[in-house]
Motif scaffolding. Structure first.
Motif, PDB file in Angstrom:
ATOM      1  N   GLU A  63      -0.667   0.771 -19.176  1.00 51.65           N
ATOM      2  CA  GLU A  63      -1.352  -0.386 -18.542  1.00 51.65           C
ATOM      3  C   GLU A  63      -1.051  -0.439 -17.070  1.00 51.65           C
ATOM      4  O   GLU A  63      -1.772  -1.017 -16.298  1.00 51.65           O
ATOM      5  N   ARG A  64       0.044   0.144 -16.647  1.00 57.75           N
ATOM      6  CA  ARG A  64       0.410   0.131 -15.307  1.00 57.75           C
ATOM      7  C   ARG A  64       0.752   1.617 -14.575  1.00 57.75           C
ATOM      8  O   ARG A  64       1.353   1.521 -13.690  1.00 57.75           O
ATOM      9  N   ASN A  65       0.354   2.666 -15.274  1.00 52.85           N
ATOM     10  CA  ASN A  65       1.097   4.231 -14.955  1.00 52.85           C
ATOM     11  C   ASN A  65       0.040   4.992 -15.203  1.00 52.85           C
ATOM     12  O   ASN A  65      -0.852   4.974 -15.997  1.00 52.85           O
ATOM     13  N   ALA A  66      -0.201   5.933 -13.997  1.00 55.56           N
ATOM     14  CA  ALA A  66      -1.298   6.929 -14.125  1.00 55.56           C
ATOM     15  C   ALA A  66      -1.059   7.923 -15.038  1.00 55.56           C
ATOM     16  O   ALA A  66      -1.979   8.372 -15.805  1.00 55.56           O
ATOM     17  N   VAL A  67       0.195   8.224 -15.376  1.00 58.42           N
ATOM     18  CA  VAL A  67       0.308   9.231 -16.404  1.00 58.42           C
ATOM     19  C   VAL A  67      -0.043   8.806 -17.841  1.00 58.42           C
ATOM     20  O   VAL A  67      -0.515   9.391 -18.700  1.00 58.42           O
ATOM     21  N   GLY A  68       0.437   7.543 -17.859  1.00 56.85           N
ATOM     22  CA  GLY A  68       0.017   6.845 -19.334  1.00 56.85           C
ATOM     23  C   GLY A  68      -1.284   6.686 -19.630  1.00 56.85           C
ATOM     24  O   GLY A  68      -1.672   6.722 -20.549  1.00 56.85           O
ATOM     25  N   LEU A  69      -2.131   6.687 -18.369  1.00 57.77           N
ATOM     26  CA  LEU A  69      -3.367   6.342 -18.418  1.00 57.77           C
ATOM     27  C   LEU A  69      -4.232   7.759 -18.656  1.00 57.77           C
ATOM     28  O   LEU A  69      -5.079   7.737 -19.597  1.00 57.77           O
ATOM     29  N   LEU A  70      -3.410   8.868 -18.434  1.00 60.00           N
ATOM     30  CA  LEU A  70      -3.934  10.152 -18.573  1.00 60.00           C
ATOM     31  C   LEU A  70      -3.472  10.404 -20.118  1.00 60.00           C
ATOM     32  O   LEU A  70      -4.172  10.965 -20.952  1.00 60.00           O
ATOM     33  N   TRP A 373     -23.293  19.304 -18.188  1.00 66.98           N
ATOM     34  CA  TRP A 373     -22.015  18.731 -18.055  1.00 66.98           C
ATOM     35  C   TRP A 373     -21.952  17.727 -17.041  1.00 66.98           C
ATOM     36  O   TRP A 373     -22.435  17.794 -16.041  1.00 66.98           O
ATOM     37  N   SER A 374     -21.405  16.737 -17.523  1.00 68.83           N
ATOM     38  CA  SER A 374     -20.940  15.578 -16.553  1.00 68.83           C
ATOM     39  C   SER A 374     -19.539  15.479 -16.616  1.00 68.83           C
ATOM     40  O   SER A 374     -18.910  15.100 -17.842  1.00 68.83           O
ATOM     41  N   SER A 375     -18.825  15.462 -15.493  1.00 66.77           N
ATOM     42  CA  SER A 375     -17.531  15.324 -15.429  1.00 66.77           C
ATOM     43  C   SER A 375     -16.941  13.922 -15.572  1.00 66.77           C
ATOM     44  O   SER A 375     -17.846  12.907 -15.286  1.00 66.77           O
ATOM     45  N   PRO A 376     -15.628  13.627 -16.199  1.00 67.38           N
ATOM     46  CA  PRO A 376     -15.215  12.337 -16.215  1.00 67.38           C
ATOM     47  C   PRO A 376     -15.254  11.496 -14.807  1.00 67.38           C
ATOM     48  O   PRO A 376     -15.161  12.173 -13.806  1.00 67.38           O
ATOM     49  N   PRO A 377     -15.545  10.186 -14.828  1.00 69.85           N
ATOM     50  CA  PRO A 377     -15.627   9.565 -13.328  1.00 69.85           C
ATOM     51  C   PRO A 377     -14.390   9.713 -12.601  1.00 69.85           C
ATOM     52  O   PRO A 377     -13.178   9.847 -13.321  1.00 69.85           O
ATOM     53  N   ARG A 378     -14.647  10.057 -11.509  1.00 65.59           N
ATOM     54  CA  ARG A 378     -13.025   9.950 -10.480  1.00 65.59           C
ATOM     55  C   ARG A 378     -12.234   8.719 -10.627  1.00 65.59           C
ATOM     56  O   ARG A 378     -11.210   8.671 -10.351  1.00 65.59           O
ATOM     57  N   LEU A 407      -4.573   9.470  -6.003  1.00 62.99           N
ATOM     58  CA  LEU A 407      -5.817  10.487  -6.242  1.00 62.99           C
ATOM     59  C   LEU A 407      -7.009   9.713  -6.665  1.00 62.99           C
ATOM     60  O   LEU A 407      -8.104  10.294  -6.737  1.00 62.99           O
ATOM     61  N   PHE A 408      -6.964   8.320  -6.955  1.00 68.14           N
ATOM     62  CA  PHE A 408      -7.972   7.722  -7.595  1.00 68.14           C
ATOM     63  C   PHE A 408      -8.772   7.195  -6.161  1.00 68.14           C
ATOM     64  O   PHE A 408      -7.837   6.715  -5.185  1.00 68.14           O
ATOM     65  N   PRO A 409      -9.912   6.717  -6.343  1.00 69.12           N
ATOM     66  CA  PRO A 409     -10.718   5.724  -5.445  1.00 69.12           C
ATOM     67  C   PRO A 409      -9.774   4.596  -5.179  1.00 69.12           C
ATOM     68  O   PRO A 409      -9.612   3.799  -5.994  1.00 69.12           O
ATOM     69  N   PRO A 410      -9.701   4.074  -3.825  1.00 68.06           N
ATOM     70  CA  PRO A 410      -8.924   3.015  -3.838  1.00 68.06           C
ATOM     71  C   PRO A 410      -9.374   1.757  -4.015  1.00 68.06           C
ATOM     72  O   PRO A 410     -10.567   1.827  -4.088  1.00 68.06           O
ATOM     73  N   LEU A 411      -8.676   0.733  -4.143  1.00 68.26           N
ATOM     74  CA  LEU A 411      -8.942  -0.612  -4.594  1.00 68.26           C
ATOM     75  C   LEU A 411      -8.537  -1.573  -3.494  1.00 68.26           C
ATOM     76  O   LEU A 411      -7.369  -2.321  -3.628  1.00 68.26           O
ATOM     77  N   HIS A 412      -9.104  -1.397  -2.167  1.00 68.66           N
ATOM     78  CA  HIS A 412      -8.588  -2.267  -0.982  1.00 68.66           C
ATOM     79  C   HIS A 412      -8.644  -3.604  -1.157  1.00 68.66           C
ATOM     80  O   HIS A 412      -8.044  -4.370  -0.823  1.00 68.66           O
ATOM     81  N   ASP A 413      -9.561  -4.072  -1.856  1.00 71.27           N
ATOM     82  CA  ASP A 413      -9.932  -5.375  -2.356  1.00 71.27           C
ATOM     83  C   ASP A 413      -8.954  -6.391  -3.227  1.00 71.27           C
ATOM     84  O   ASP A 413      -8.908  -7.459  -3.714  1.00 71.27           O
ATOM     85  N   VAL A 414      -8.192  -5.432  -3.872  1.00 71.31           N
ATOM     86  CA  VAL A 414      -7.276  -6.009  -4.813  1.00 71.31           C
ATOM     87  C   VAL A 414      -5.798  -6.230  -4.283  1.00 71.31           C
ATOM     88  O   VAL A 414      -5.428  -5.156  -3.586  1.00 71.31           O
ATOM     89  N   LYS A 415      -4.866  -7.260  -4.628  1.00 71.38           N
ATOM     90  CA  LYS A 415      -3.608  -7.541  -4.083  1.00 71.38           C
ATOM     91  C   LYS A 415      -2.781  -6.340  -4.505  1.00 71.38           C
ATOM     92  O   LYS A 415      -2.974  -5.747  -5.416  1.00 71.38           O
ATOM     93  N   LYS A 416      -1.979  -5.865  -3.441  1.00 71.47           N
ATOM     94  CA  LYS A 416      -1.153  -4.898  -3.831  1.00 71.47           C
ATOM     95  C   LYS A 416      -0.222  -4.857  -5.282  1.00 71.47           C
ATOM     96  O   LYS A 416      -0.404  -3.855  -6.124  1.00 71.47           O
ATOM     97  N   LYS A 417       0.075  -5.990  -5.628  1.00 69.97           N
ATOM     98  CA  LYS A 417       0.932  -5.941  -6.910  1.00 69.97           C
ATOM     99  C   LYS A 417       0.183  -6.234  -8.018  1.00 69.97           C
ATOM    100  O   LYS A 417       0.787  -5.862  -9.050  1.00 69.97           O
ATOM    101  N   ARG A 426     -10.072  -0.508 -14.674  1.00 71.46           N
ATOM    102  CA  ARG A 426     -11.227   0.123 -14.388  1.00 71.46           C
ATOM    103  C   ARG A 426     -11.375   1.516 -14.728  1.00 71.46           C
ATOM    104  O   ARG A 426     -12.586   1.974 -15.372  1.00 71.46           O
ATOM    105  N   GLY A 427     -10.326   2.361 -14.910  1.00 74.57           N
ATOM    106  CA  GLY A 427     -10.142   3.563 -15.391  1.00 74.57           C
ATOM    107  C   GLY A 427     -10.567   3.663 -16.717  1.00 74.57           C
ATOM    108  O   GLY A 427     -11.415   4.596 -17.398  1.00 74.57           O
ATOM    109  N   LYS A 428      -9.971   2.653 -17.688  1.00 74.42           N
ATOM    110  CA  LYS A 428     -10.292   2.713 -18.975  1.00 74.42           C
ATOM    111  C   LYS A 428     -11.892   2.470 -19.426  1.00 74.42           C
ATOM    112  O   LYS A 428     -12.266   3.022 -20.153  1.00 74.42           O
ATOM    113  N   ALA A 429     -12.424   1.489 -18.680  1.00 77.53           N
ATOM    114  CA  ALA A 429     -13.802   0.802 -18.684  1.00 77.53           C
ATOM    115  C   ALA A 429     -14.715   2.206 -18.502  1.00 77.53           C
ATOM    116  O   ALA A 429     -15.475   2.500 -19.235  1.00 77.53           O
ATOM    117  N   ASP A 430     -14.280   2.715 -17.313  1.00 76.51           N
ATOM    118  CA  ASP A 430     -15.289   3.825 -16.775  1.00 76.51           C
ATOM    119  C   ASP A 430     -15.354   5.017 -17.724  1.00 76.51           C
ATOM    120  O   ASP A 430     -16.147   5.708 -18.103  1.00 76.51           O
TER     121      ASP A 430
END
Length: 443
Positions: A63-70, A373-378, A407-417, A426-430
């Motif tokens: 839910e909040r961790n890059a390796v957990g998302l992996l 071949w289509s790679s997973p979204p960035r 390593l992910f495309p940034p989300l500058h429009d989202v508050k840091k917290k 976003r990652g799960k949906a894409d």
């Protein structure tokens, strides 16, 4: 057995690649040199997918961790490594840790039982000049094959040092001094053994790390850098007296039951096998000489009579300058029948290595089937890691990298917290949309 793909290396990446290919009907020859006349400075068994460093796959929080998302993405692709990890899982708070022997046995049995996989114990000493091949020999590639890779790439591999942490027999730990608790009581709340230190004990230990006798480098190793994610503890100690207290020895969130307070510093041990008889010293990878390790680590409160199942060690790892040498499908430029996968590509970590092996298997399966071949979204963990390896990273400063939200495309429009949750949503949906499209294509 006639085969469609030759996989060289039966570690995490090679095993995962073989599994993914075999599930899609491809015939696989899996070559592993251990048990066939070869070995490495770090491996202790002939088992496939042997874990030679930590027994942890790190955070399982998706839910909040890059390796957990992996982890999440690999499970969705029926990863053999994640499947075996669940069977061999041991308590580790919010992390995923495994009994390393049971884990290796589960992976090996699954591959041995699959009719499309032939496991051959042999040492491959040069890159094949034809036929689809996946090289997943890891950072300890045998010298002859490494030389063949060097000739094929026309460039020297980069290199770094990797260190192994000691493992302690549980029965030798003084549990009257130590206590069981996870930081902030995560997981089951009691997944780690904690050895407390007061200020005087910590300062003496820190000085011991600085002064302790260490493994000496050979001439050709002198300029090889360390990887920041697996830094020897004495190298960290040399960076400042409080560095360890803000790193592997941080005491925050751990209440010593004898005082009700956080200690000045703490040494944590994490369960290493299913029986709970072996525990590894978290973050204590080291290049101290064996006798020095025993002497110094027995000054840690609770480890005065510690018996070690394995002491720490140091070995030289090599990896490719992948952004220069590999294309977007992990193929060697100029020899596109060869793919590389796992740590040799410059990813760091068990699940990262496994995921790149998984992707290499999917890519080879698509090529065999004549499919595009289509790679997973960035925006996904797999896509971000693949993009880093195959072109996003600066070639001149390329180093092994764990998966992280940087390593992910940034989300500058989202508050840091809120960004971690936003990255994972976003990652799960894409990733889910990409997976649906991939599964809609006939095999």
């Amino acid at each position: 057995m006639a085969y469609d793909v030759h996989i060289i290396g039966g570690g995490l990446a090679g095993s995962e690649a073989a599994w993914q290919l075999a599930r899609r009907g491809a015939k696989v020859r899996l070559s592993e040199m251990r048990g066939g006349g070869g070995n490495t400075p770090a491996h202790q068994t002939d088992g496939l997918a042997e874990l030679v460093c930590s027994n942890s796959f790190r955070s399982d929080d998706d839910e909040r961790n890059a390796v957990g998302l992996l982890h999440h993405e690999m499970r969705r692709l029926d990863s053999l490594i994640m499947r075996a990890g669940e069977v061999a899982r041991v308590p580790a708070g919010s992390a995923m840790a495994v009994d390393r022997d049971l884990f290796s046995a589960e992976v090996q049995k699954a591959l041995e039982d699959h009719p499309n996989i032939e496991i051959v114990r042999e040492r491959v000493e040069s890159l094949p000049d034809h036929g689809l091949t996946i090289v997943a020999t890891g950072p300890l590639t045998a010298p002859a094959l490494a030389e063949s890779i060097g000739r094929a790439t026309g460039a020297e591999s980069l290199a770094f040092f990797d260190a192994i942490a000691p493992i302690v027999h549980h029965e030798s730990i003084d549990m009257d001094t130590c206590w069981m608790q996870s930081r902030w009581n995560k997981g089951d709340g009691k997944d780690y053994i904690n050895c407390p230190m007061d200020k005087e004990q910590y300062l003496a230990f820190h000085q011991g790390l600085i002064e302790g006798e260490k493994t000496e480098f050979k001439q050709w190793e002198a300029d090889t850098p360390y990887f920041e994610g697996c830094m020897p503890i004495e190298v960290m100690a040399a960076r400042g007296v409080d560095t360890l207290r803000y790193g592997p020895m941080k005491p925050v969130g751990l209440d010593d039951p004898r005082t009700g307070r956080w200690p000045y510093a703490v040494v944590q041990l994490r369960q290493d096998n299913k029986l709970g008889t072996l525990w590894n010293m978290v973050g204590f990878q080291t290049k101290l000489k064996y006798a020095e390790q025993v002497r110094l680590f027995r000054t840690i409160p609770g480890l005065e009579k510690a018996e070690f199942a394995r002491l720490g060690g140091l070995h030289r790892n090599t990896f490719l300058n992948s952004p220069v040498l590999l294309d977007r499908q992990l193929r060697l430029k100029g020899a596109e029948h060869i793919r590389f996968a796992g740590q040799i590509t410059g990813c760091e970590g068990y699940v990262e290595s496994s995921s790149v092996g998984l992707l290499a298997g999917l890519m080879a399966a698509a090529e065999l089937g004549g499919r595009s071949w289509s790679s997973p979204p960035r925006t996904s963990a797999m896509g971000a890691l693949l993009s880093h390896i195959t072109g996003d990273a600066e070639a001149e400063s390329y180093q092994p990298m764990n998966i992280n939200f940087g390593l992910f495309p940034p989300l500058h429009d989202v508050k840091k917290k809120q960004r971690k949750e936003a990255y994972t949503e976003r990652g799960k949906a894409d990733f889910g949309a990409w997976l649906s499209e991939m599964e809609a294509v006939p095999a």
